[in-house]
Design an enzyme around this catalytic site. Structure first.
Site, PDB file in Angstrom:
ATOM      1  N   ASP A   1      42.923  41.173  53.586  1.00 27.04           N
ATOM      2  CA  ASP A   1      42.255  39.911  53.314  1.00 27.04           C
ATOM      3  C   ASP A   1      43.135  38.701  53.670  1.00 27.04           C
ATOM      4  OD1 ASP A   1      39.814  38.901  52.435  1.00 27.04           O
ATOM      5  OD2 ASP A   1      40.603  38.417  50.447  1.00 27.04           O
ATOM      6  N   HIS A   2      42.526  37.683  54.244  1.00 27.47           N
ATOM      7  CA  HIS A   2      43.191  36.388  54.485  1.00 27.47           C
ATOM      8  C   HIS A   2      44.606  36.478  55.049  1.00 27.47           C
ATOM      9  CE1 HIS A   2      40.138  33.788  52.783  1.00 27.47           C
ATOM     10  NE2 HIS A   2      40.015  34.611  51.776  1.00 27.47           N
TER      11      HIS A   2
ATOM     12  N   GLU B   1      37.457  33.403  59.791  1.00 23.86           N
ATOM     13  CA  GLU B   1      36.838  32.377  58.954  1.00 23.86           C
ATOM     14  C   GLU B   1      36.793  31.042  59.692  1.00 23.86           C
ATOM     15  OE1 GLU B   1      38.285  32.172  54.844  1.00 23.86           O
ATOM     16  OE2 GLU B   1      38.511  30.010  55.067  1.00 23.86           O
TER      17      GLU B   1
ATOM     18  N   GLY C   1      34.974  34.269  47.577  1.00 25.52           N
ATOM     19  CA  GLY C   1      34.870  33.593  46.283  1.00 25.52           C
ATOM     20  C   GLY C   1      33.763  34.147  45.410  1.00 25.52           C
TER      21      GLY C   1
ATOM     22  N   ASN D   1      33.459  39.172  48.581  1.00 28.37           N
ATOM     23  CA  ASN D   1      34.839  39.433  48.185  1.00 28.37           C
ATOM     24  C   ASN D   1      35.032  39.096  46.711  1.00 28.37           C
ATOM     25  OD1 ASN D   1      35.093  39.831  50.944  1.00 28.37           O
ATOM     26  ND2 ASN D   1      37.047  38.742  51.072  1.00 28.37           N
ATOM     27  N   VAL D   2      35.562  40.065  45.973  1.00 28.98           N
ATOM     28  CA  VAL D   2      35.804  39.870  44.542  1.00 28.98           C
ATOM     29  C   VAL D   2      37.270  40.154  44.275  1.00 28.98           C
ATOM     30  CG1 VAL D   2      35.138  40.539  42.207  1.00 28.98           C
ATOM     31  CG2 VAL D   2      33.459  40.699  44.070  1.00 28.98           C
TER      32      VAL D   2
END
Ligand SMILES: [Zn+2]
Length: 291
Positions: A82-83, A135, A216, A237-238
């Site tokens: 992620d990210h 993104e 988010g 996404n959690v």
């Protein structure tokens, strides 16, 4: 069937009007808990790690645990980075065996975002069956949620989104629509549903090609989630909620049993708590029984 990339399970989700949960983990117990919950629910699953735990635990260690658990699971499971803002680390995780990589160059200018995203796409696709997520726009922290949600320029522009996807070749796409990381400060966070719908219409109107991601997830009201799925959101996404669950469950257990020294019991308490949260999310996303 158990080791999959994110795009293939998201394509089915987008067509079937449900979403796949991407659940953040930082250790083995959490990875087991998330996978067990998804098996119980017969749901497709994305397990995700941030860059920090991936470096701390070691990407090879995480991938080894993932492969061991996923290969014997009766559901499709993806391991998602992620990210990640570092192209080189995206490449290293592709090599290690992650099956979805998010290059997040959204803080760079538009052309640089395209350049870096494209680089990761080309590399990941050359390594294997790996999908790439990128993104566009700003997915803020909750501190800035309202400001960002009201700032047209910070959100993903639908026409630019189409060009971005075309030029980068990304497999799945995370447009900024006003959702934020952390715990929302209001019960009615400002989210631009129509924008997601418009982007979905442009990208996937004539058949789903590039499924959409909603960042988010923590704290989004259930009716928001349903509407975002309706508008094309196929992965949620959690992260924050699972971090809170881990720490709260650990704290609660230890405070009640301060004289006990049996770490396995703490693990069981954490696992139960995380399984519960993930199971609820899977039901809300509509992915129960879809594996
Ligand atoms: Zn995110």
């Amino acid at each position: 069937m158990s080791i999959v990339n994110a795009r293939e399970i998201m394509l089915e989700a987008a067509q079937g009007k449900y979403a796949v949960g991407a659940f953040n983990i930082t250790n083995l117990i959490q990875m087991e808990a998330v996978i067990e919950a998804a098996i119980e629910k017969k749901a497709p699953l994305i397990v995700q790690t941030s860059v920090k735990p991936s470096k701390f635990l070691g990407r090879q260690v995480l991938v080894a645990i993932y492969r061991t658990l996923a290969e014997s699971a009766p559901i499709p499971i993806c391991l998602h980075l992620d990210h990640c803002t570092d192209v080189d680390y995206c490449k290293q995780c592709s090599d290690a065996g992650y099956t979805n990589i998010m290059i997040d160059a959204s803080k760079q200018n538009y052309e640089e975002n395209i350049r870096q995203s494209k680089q990761v796409v080309e590399y990941a696709h050359s390594v294997g069956d790996i999908s790439v997520e990128a993104e566009l726009g700003t997915v803020s922290g909750v501190e800035d949620q309202i400001k960002v949600a009201e700032d047209e320029a910070a959100l993903a522009n639908p026409v630019q989104a189409a060009e971005f996807v075309e030029r980068t070749g990304v497999d799945i796409f995370a447009p900024a629509i006003g959702t934020a990381h952390g715990v929302y400060k209001t019960k009615n966070p400002k989210v631009d549903f129509e924008r997601l719908g418009k982007i979905n219409q442009i990208l996937n109107g004539s058949g789903v090609k590039t499924p959409l991601v909603v960042h988010g997830g923590t704290g989004l009201p259930e009716d928001y989630i349903k509407r975002l799925i309706e508008m094309g959101g196929a992965k949620f996404n959690v992260s924050t909620e699972l971090k809170h669950t881990l720490i709260d469950a650990t704290y609660d257990y230890i405070s009640g049993k301060r004289e006990e020294y049996d770490p396995g019991k703490i693990d069981i308490a954490v696992k139960d708590a995380i399984r519960g949260v993930v199971g609820r999310w899977i039901d809300t996303l509509g992915s129960t029984g879809k594996a």
